[in-house]
Design a protein around this motif. Structure first.
Motif, mmCIF file in Angstrom:
data_model
loop_
_atom_site.group_PDB
_atom_site.id
_atom_site.type_symbol
_atom_site.label_atom_id
_atom_site.label_comp_id
_atom_site.label_asym_id
_atom_site.label_seq_id
_atom_site.Cartn_x
_atom_site.Cartn_y
_atom_site.Cartn_z
ATOM 1 N N TRP A 127 0.832 -1.206 0.000
ATOM 2 C CA TRP A 127 0.000 0.000 0.000
ATOM 3 C C TRP A 127 0.869 1.259 0.000
ATOM 4 O O TRP A 127 0.657 2.174 -0.796
ATOM 5 N N VAL A 128 1.868 1.303 0.872
ATOM 6 C CA VAL A 128 2.741 2.474 0.939
ATOM 7 C C VAL A 128 3.506 2.645 -0.375
ATOM 8 O O VAL A 128 3.689 3.767 -0.866
ATOM 9 N N LEU A 129 3.940 1.530 -0.966
ATOM 10 C CA LEU A 129 4.659 1.609 -2.239
ATOM 11 C C LEU A 129 3.745 2.128 -3.345
ATOM 12 O O LEU A 129 4.155 2.983 -4.153
ATOM 13 N N LEU A 130 2.512 1.650 -3.385
ATOM 14 C CA LEU A 130 1.564 2.128 -4.397
ATOM 15 C C LEU A 130 1.306 3.623 -4.229
ATOM 16 O O LEU A 130 1.216 4.366 -5.212
ATOM 17 N N PHE A 131 1.202 4.065 -2.980
ATOM 18 C CA PHE A 131 1.012 5.493 -2.731
ATOM 19 C C PHE A 131 2.222 6.287 -3.197
ATOM 20 O O PHE A 131 2.097 7.330 -3.847
ATOM 21 N N ALA A 132 3.418 5.786 -2.876
ATOM 22 C CA ALA A 132 4.647 6.481 -3.263
ATOM 23 C C ALA A 132 4.773 6.606 -4.777
ATOM 24 O O ALA A 132 5.328 7.582 -5.285
ATOM 25 N N GLU A 133 4.251 5.613 -5.503
ATOM 26 C CA GLU A 133 4.375 5.603 -6.957
ATOM 27 C C GLU A 133 3.199 6.266 -7.666
ATOM 28 O O GLU A 133 3.190 6.353 -8.887
ATOM 29 N N SER A 134 2.209 6.747 -6.910
ATOM 30 C CA SER A 134 1.043 7.371 -7.523
ATOM 31 C C SER A 134 1.391 8.744 -8.086
ATOM 32 O O SER A 134 2.401 9.350 -7.726
ATOM 33 N N SER A 135 0.544 9.230 -8.975
ATOM 34 C CA SER A 135 0.777 10.512 -9.629
ATOM 35 C C SER A 135 0.835 11.655 -8.619
ATOM 36 O O SER A 135 -0.024 11.776 -7.741
ATOM 37 N N ALA A 136 1.843 12.498 -8.744
ATOM 38 C CA ALA A 136 1.989 13.656 -7.867
ATOM 39 C C ALA A 136 0.878 14.673 -8.091
ATOM 40 O O ALA A 136 0.698 15.590 -7.288
ATOM 41 N N GLU A 137 0.129 14.529 -9.183
ATOM 42 C CA GLU A 137 -0.963 15.453 -9.467
ATOM 43 C C GLU A 137 -2.205 15.150 -8.632
ATOM 44 O O GLU A 137 -3.114 15.979 -8.538
#
Length: 206
Positions: A73-83
């Motif tokens: 979950w944390v990795l998916l959040f870290a890799e999500s779009s900065a927008e």
């Protein structure tokens, strides 16, 4: 979350997770109290000495399995779009991580359910989420602009981690399926929305 783990670290993590799966299966079959560290080591194909290099007590052996979903979950959040606003990015990544992708993931969720129902593993579960909250804090802080309120970031990490923990606990003590009504995904999204609704940080976009 900075840099790729070394090959040795990935091997150690893979070994720990394999031992965790073995321990979870034995705990589910025999119960925590009736299962010994020696039996976990034997079933894992390692020596007892090697087992104790990875874990101090038998209960800790399932920590990597319990922590795997939170790490994803944390990795998916870290890799999500900065927008994406922080709140939306966390909700999306939580929903994805709580949706089993294959039969192995479904099996892992059923093991998680069995483990959460055993009060002897409550301390392990709490430590797993404390570690997850610390990792999430760092990732949220990196996503926010300079000068963002550190207390708000701490509250965000705590609220989001609590949302996942409560959702999984509610699901574990129910008879709901792994997908659909009452599933971890549905409960996770609901808890996330309710626990993070008042945080100003959710409007911040990098």
């Amino acid at each position: 979350m900075t840099g790729r783990p070394t090959l040795n670290q990935r091997r150690r993590d893979a070994t720990r997770l394999e031992i965790a799966r073995t321990a979870a299966a034995l705990f589910a079959e025999r119960g925590v109290e009736a299962t010994t560290a020696e039996e976990i080591a034997l079933a894992s194909g390692i020596s007892l000495r090697t087992f104790y290099r990875y874990f101090s007590v038998k209960e800790d052996a399932v920590a990597p399995l319990l922590a795997a979903g939170g790490r994803r979950w944390v990795l998916l959040f870290a890799e999500s779009s900065a927008e994406l606003p922080v709140r939306e990015a966390l909700e999306r990544s939580a929903a994805e991580s709580l949706t089993p992708a294959d039969a192995a993931a479904v099996e892992a969720m059923h093991w998680t359910r069995d483990l959460l129902r055993d009060p002897r593993l409550a301390d392990v579960w709490q430590r797993v989420h404390a570690d997850s909250e610390e990792r999430l804090y760092g990732v949220i802080a990196a996503r926010c602009p300079q000068g963002a309120d550190k207390l708000e970031i701490r509250l965000a990490a705590a609220a989001a981690t609590t949302a996942i923990r409560v959702a999984l606990e509610e699901w574990a003590f129910s008879d709901a399926p792994t997908e659909g009504p009452g599933s971890p995904r549905e409960l996770g999204v609901r808890c996330m929305r309710e626990l993070t609704a008042g945080l100003r940080l959710w409007a911040v976009v990098s």
